[in-house]
Design a protein around this motif. Sequence first.
Motif: not given
Lengths: 599, 599
Positions: A72-77, A161-165, A197-206, A262-263
């Motif tokens: 997942v690529v997000l804008i850097p801001e 994340t919260m993975c319910l649905s 799943i919101s924020a289910g994948d991204h490179e913001l953290g480790d 929010s991805v």
Amino acid sequence: MQSPLIDRRLLDFLLYEVLKVESLCESERFAEHSRATFDATIELAHRLAVDKFLPHNRKSDANEPQMVDGKVVLIPEIGEAVAAYNEAGFSTALEDFERGGMQLPFVIASACDLLFAGANPGTVAYPSLARAAANLLRAHGSEAQQRRYMDPIVQGRFFGTMCLSEPQAGSSLGDIRTTAVVMPDGSYRLRGAKMWISAGDHELGDNIVHLVLARIEGAPAGVRGISLFIVPRWRLDASGNPSERNDVRLAGLNHKLGQRGSVNTFLKFGEQDDCFGELIGQPNQGLAYMFHMMNEERIAVGMGAIANGLVGYLYSLQYAKERRQGRHPDQKDASSPPVPIIEHADVRRMLLRQKLLVEGALALGLYASQLVDAEHLAEIDARREINALLELLTPIVKSWSSQYCLDANDLAIQILGGYGYTREYPVEQCWRDNRINPIHEGTNGIQALDLLGRKVMMHDGIALKVLLAKVHTSVAKAEVHASLHDVSAALRAHFERVVGVVRQLGARMASGDIRPALAHAQHVMHVLGHGVIAWMWLDMAHRATHGLESGAATDHGFYEARVAAAKAFFATELPSTEQAFRAIESDECAAYHFQAAWF
Amino acid sequence: MQSPLIDRRLLDFLLYEVLKVESLCESERFAEHSRATFDATIELAHRLAVDKFLPHNRKSDANEPQMVDGKVVLIPEIGEAVAAYNEAGFSTALEDFERGGMQLPFVIASACDLLFAGANPGTVAYPSLARAAANLLRAHGSEAQQRRYMDPIVQGRFFGTMCLSEPQAGSSLGDIRTTAVVMPDGSYRLRGAKMWISAGDHELGDNIVHLVLARIEGAPAGVRGISLFIVPRWRLDASGNPSERNDVRLAGLNHKLGQRGSVNTFLKFGEQDDCFGELIGQPNQGLAYMFHMMNEERIAVGMGAIANGLVGYLYSLQYAKERRQGRHPDQKDASSPPVPIIEHADVRRMLLRQKLLVEGALALGLYASQLVDAEHLAEIDARREINALLELLTPIVKSWSSQYCLDANDLAIQILGGYGYTREYPVEQCWRDNRINPIHEGTNGIQALDLLGRKVMMHDGIALKVLLAKVHTSVAKAEVHASLHDVSAALRAHFERVVGVVRQLGARMASGDIRPALAHAQHVMHVLGHGVIAWMWLDMAHRATHGLESGAATDHGFYEARVAAAKAFFATELPSTEQAFRAIESDECAAYHFQAAWF
């Protein structure tokens, strides 16, 4: 200059004059706090929100997350804003001092969240979800789980994340199919698919700590067979560092109407039969653990809706004061200068309606947030009552706010006219971002069922009794002011009628007539929701009346406006409940009996 | 297979059983038509809409027009669809046979437009605006103007626009500043800027005929000093062929929330002092000419809103029948199969509400369209009454439909839940596309002022008298059926109350109390709009009751559903007017008196 996010005088009024949140500092937990520390925190949140979150709100809407080579690529801001949020300590706003937190009351944290959500609801989702995951682990995780998964979240290194649905089961969690099989070492292997799943994948953290609902083999059917698991995106080595990639795959992105920053992901677990998970707490208790947190999340959803409502209202208000167009209908001189459109009766109607809905919802959202604090601080006996009231108000905060603050955003678009319909102006994004709030964290239809089917009925109706007692206290205080006599009487009458319809429906449910009684759930949400908001307005009017008597002369206009707005709510909004009352009282059931074949 | 655009049985019912449009064929103008030619035309429109308009509806939303080197670039499917529309003859649907047209009744053309607008509201804007420009030239252009500008539009070679708004004056046309200076040859040179110009620039045809409102030097201030001009994008040579480029520049594109396929432009006229224009008709009569056409455009806006409402309703209905999730609240067995969500009371409520709003609006839209035909065909005396009724209904068709069909789209999103919030499903686009309709062609606030301030009052209230006579005829016919007795009585009582509040406000206006009386304009729109829609439902129920008595057995379910839906409208929608009635009757004026400083 006016803040684009909040009328700060209003927020101060609600926190310090209506809710008197300084009294929380009398408790041991908040003894080191004061109005000064609260104000400084809110000020900091506001500055961060304006400097780091607001500027890329439109950009992240126009440049939604992309999936490139499976990542997942997000804008850097987004990452920069999240880092600033964590660095300023907002990810640990509620945490103990000794664990490096701010040890703030929930109500103050809630006020801060309001500002971040108003500035950029898409970006704030990342730290919010991480904090929610940490809170859940704090409440239900083992010591090792807290050390390995929660602490890195709190430090801003991991996200959550919260993975319910699941694709076949959005609202019906009892029907989820993700499975978990225990291994000889006590860990689990999961298999299944999770949707939305919101924020289910991204490179913001480790790392990303997924909290996943699944069924252990052989578990009972339905909600009683659901367990909760930690499923890290990267498995941790013995020292807690991310090592090899876990078997969780990003299967796709959902492309939303709003909150595009929010991805939102579709995740697959265990396609290679190697998805590692750790059980949290006891088997088959997953939903109970999740709900513990979902209640606070539901208040957060309501606050998010209010934030969007406020931003749209303030923007359309500023526009209506500055934009000059047309004349009054009795002004025939075409060469006279155009008037600011706030002078037009219909524009003023749309502004006032926004104000009444949004500020009423804000008062309720903060009130409910303070109940979270009160619940924690109270003696055991009082706690039960406060908890019952909070349980009752939670679906209203979520549902009423998301419905009516969305209506407010629609009015903001209308005030801006053609400009409101363009993406060059912010109000259409407010509406789009806000539109998720009546859907997620339990649709508003489900909230209404929860309200009527559970909350007003539970424990012999204790929650409604507590609410009524509080309403009556407010009425008794307010009605001594001659200027508030009419609205006090109206509120008393309203709640008498509420009690009547609830009793009527309760009797039907007790006699087994469950479906047709619950078909009135939205009517109950309407009369109870509007009643509670009217109560908030009465309290505000009462405090403002005191302010008029004893406050500073410079505040006179502010207090006068409070009283006028409260009366306007009773005159223009509360009467809309008449139809809902009558529908219950006469058992209007056209929709209930409308056959599927007739559509 | 079910059409995604329309329930064809419903359309037939409205056209042939309720409106009896075949009776139009008794007139000379439509003598060569019959139900067979009407059906064939609708069938053709439906096929074209599904084959040529619908497939790129999402694509044109995702790929909005771009400005490249000063030119507008559209996706190619738009041009193909427009060509197919013109080729099939829909650009000349109303035109005389002898001029190559279809010579159709307006009501049949309106039904066809409904299908195109439902399939792709962005693309249909190009031929619709061209047709509107041609119609205006037919009514008010000189013979030479018709030959040089109108005929090429009718042939599909030229397109057209309506250039009214300016950046500083959207709704307030009296304040436009574009100027026109007469030249020795009798032509004019224009100078100014026009905003919100749909289809204002593109490469679909050989030319664009802008119809531009401007002030001739020295004209009176306000609306009485506005003239109407033809401003071609390319000037025509003596033989009518486009030659040199006129001084009209595309200054920018507006980026909209919806209807993204229809390019929306900001145009500058005469930056080089060389913008050629031809005066249409007499100086200072421009607004009258434009309004002649805007009335039909307002019906078209209403029909467009209804089209979006229908598409969203039909989609969410299909989804609710197919999507299985959850169980009834009294079904405790978690292993029982989930039910289709149409079984859930709240989903059914949301479907029924959509049906009542959208199908009621459709009945009114077609009724008003048929009045356009009746007006043209009637004897002079009757014409005055029909025209008055049409004038009264036009702001309701525009405003009520755009407000409540938008509400319907919101419900469609809610029924689809998370899926409804994604761009992978069509309902969010329905809402976005529809959201312009309460704004353009006169905002709904302005429509309400038009309704109360002009239409119900004009010519001694003749329009309302005609309406009441028609309503009473319907009531008299319906009340003989015992099953319709209650709703007939309710409609009669409703309109008695309407008369009362209109009289009350009329008296206030007559006494000079204009502003506070007009502040109730939205309340009047509510009670009159709902009353008219209830009248439509009563007529439908009455026809359906006849159908039940004499119609085919296979239609029994259809007619039964009509009656049930009509009763549901009276039970669930009409009561919402109670608050508006009371607001007028008690002169509730909280918004009117809410001071600007109090916001």
